[in-house]
Design an enzyme around this catalytic site. Structure first.
Site, PDB file in Angstrom:
ATOM      1  N   ARG A  10      -6.570  43.564 -24.642  1.00 34.11           N
ATOM      2  CA  ARG A  10      -5.304  42.879 -24.412  1.00 34.11           C
ATOM      3  C   ARG A  10      -4.698  42.501 -25.753  1.00 34.11           C
ATOM      4  NH1 ARG A  10      -4.955  45.033 -20.469  1.00 34.11           N
ATOM      5  NH2 ARG A  10      -4.908  44.281 -18.312  1.00 34.11           N
ATOM      6  N   GLU A  21       4.275  42.865 -25.595  1.00 37.93           N
ATOM      7  CA  GLU A  21       4.717  44.196 -25.157  1.00 37.93           C
ATOM      8  C   GLU A  21       6.044  44.100 -24.389  1.00 37.93           C
ATOM      9  OE1 GLU A  21       1.711  46.347 -23.029  1.00 37.93           O
ATOM     10  OE2 GLU A  21       0.167  45.867 -24.491  1.00 37.93           O
ATOM     11  N   HIS A  62       0.286  51.624 -24.836  1.00 37.56           N
ATOM     12  CA  HIS A  62      -0.525  51.145 -23.708  1.00 37.56           C
ATOM     13  C   HIS A  62      -0.871  52.293 -22.755  1.00 37.56           C
ATOM     14  CE1 HIS A  62      -1.463  47.244 -21.300  1.00 37.56           C
ATOM     15  NE2 HIS A  62      -2.360  48.177 -21.057  1.00 37.56           N
TER      16      HIS A  62
END
Length: 324
Positions: free
Chosen positions: A243, A272, A290
């Site tokens: 993360r 993000e 991602h």
């Protein structure tokens, strides 16, 4: 089930999953794939029996505590669930499920891609060729770091970390060290001939590559800051497929700028889809958008896992992947 329960999917999901949801439930899909606002998410939780968000949807206490809330289950599309206020879900009696196991290998594959890519300067080299800057082979051109046989430090030793350890140890003869105060499976440790470190400091000091595999919690948010990065070898690399908020991006940029570590490979980010602009300037940073679970097989399996969880709930059974 004779009753058609009403569910809402917050983003576009793989077609086979959306088809199955529509067949089984009164399903509202997000055809345009545009993120929903807090107001729209609140309206959804007020008018549906199940809310099916993704890890990029912030399901806050305000949304879960809505006085008109109808949904009793949140089926999250992702193994992580830090996008959901778990304390609020507990307080309000809302069940939360996730999608573990099915994305283990694909996320581990991306970690390996970042490890290899940053060590051997792959993204830099590919860009070099595309820009037509390559003038031919020469002995000192774009020398990277040998990957095979080096020490890989894993922060966290869950499913994904174990998959990375398997690929790295048996595929590249890497020495595996890890820090995870909650893990003590002697069979797994023996399998990889791994070394358990008593502290994160110890792991950072001896690792050539540090790969993050811990969840995002109050304890791990900002865990990798300038102080921690300064404990790493100046020849080492940081990899993050866990993360984004585990790493303080500004501190990482400062560490790279000052040669505290040699490079980094990132698939996740603090805010993000925004990325710290300074990180974009470094050639020794391998950046991906991602992609951890982004294979057709895995994303479909994740969706089917959500389907199974909410189906079990509506049938009065315990969802297999219940988080709370």
């Amino acid at each position: 089930m004779t009753q058609k329960f009403k569910v809402l999917v917050t983003r576009k999901w793989p077609n086979p999953v959306e088809k199955k949801l529509k067949e089984a439930f009164d399903t509202t899909l997000n055809i345009d794939d545009v993120p929903l606002s807090e107001e729209q998410l609140t309206k959804a939780i007020d008018n549906c029996d199940a809310l099916l968000p993704t890890v990029t949807d912030s399901i806050s206490d305000k949304i879960i505590s809505s006085k008109n809330r109808r949904a009793k289950i949140i089926g999250n599309f992702g193994v992580g669930f830090n996008n959901i206020d778990i304390d609020s879900a507990k307080k309000n009696g809302v069940i939360v499920t996730n999608t573990p196991e099915v994305l283990t290998d694909c996320t581990a594959d991306i970690a390996m891609l970042l490890l290899l890519g940053i060590a051997r300067r792959a993204s830099e080299g590919e860009y070099h060729v595309r820009k037509k800057e390559w003038t031919g082979w020469r002995p000192t051109h774009m020398m990277g770091t040998k990957f095979t046989g080096k020490t890989l430090g894993l922060v966290g030793m869950g499913r994904i970390a174990q998959a990375v350890a398997h690929k790295a140890h048996f595929g590249f003869n890497m020495q595996i060290v890890f820090y995870d105060p909650y893990f003590n499976d002697k069979n797994i440790i023996e399998k990889f001939n791994a070394q358990s470190c008593s502290s994160l400091d110890d792991l950072l000091k001896i690792s050539d590559f540090v790969s993050l595999h811990c969840p995002s919690t109050k304890e791990t948010k900002g865990l990798i800051n300038l102080e921690m990065l300064s404990k790493m070898k100046n020849s080492s690399y940081l990899i993050n497929t866990a993360r984004g908020d585990i790493v303080v991006e500004q501190d990482l940029a400062d560490a790279l700028n000052n040669g505290i570590i040699k490079g980094a490979g990132l698939d996740v980010y603090e805010s993000e889809p925004s990325v710290n602009p300074k990180l974009l300037e470094f050639k020794n940073v391998f950046l991906l958008p991602h992609l951890g679970s982004a294979s057709e097989e895995t994303r479909e399996a994740m969706g089917m896992r959500v389907f199974s969880n909410i189906t079990a709930f509506f049938e009065g059974k315990e969802p297999a992947d219940r988080v709370v």
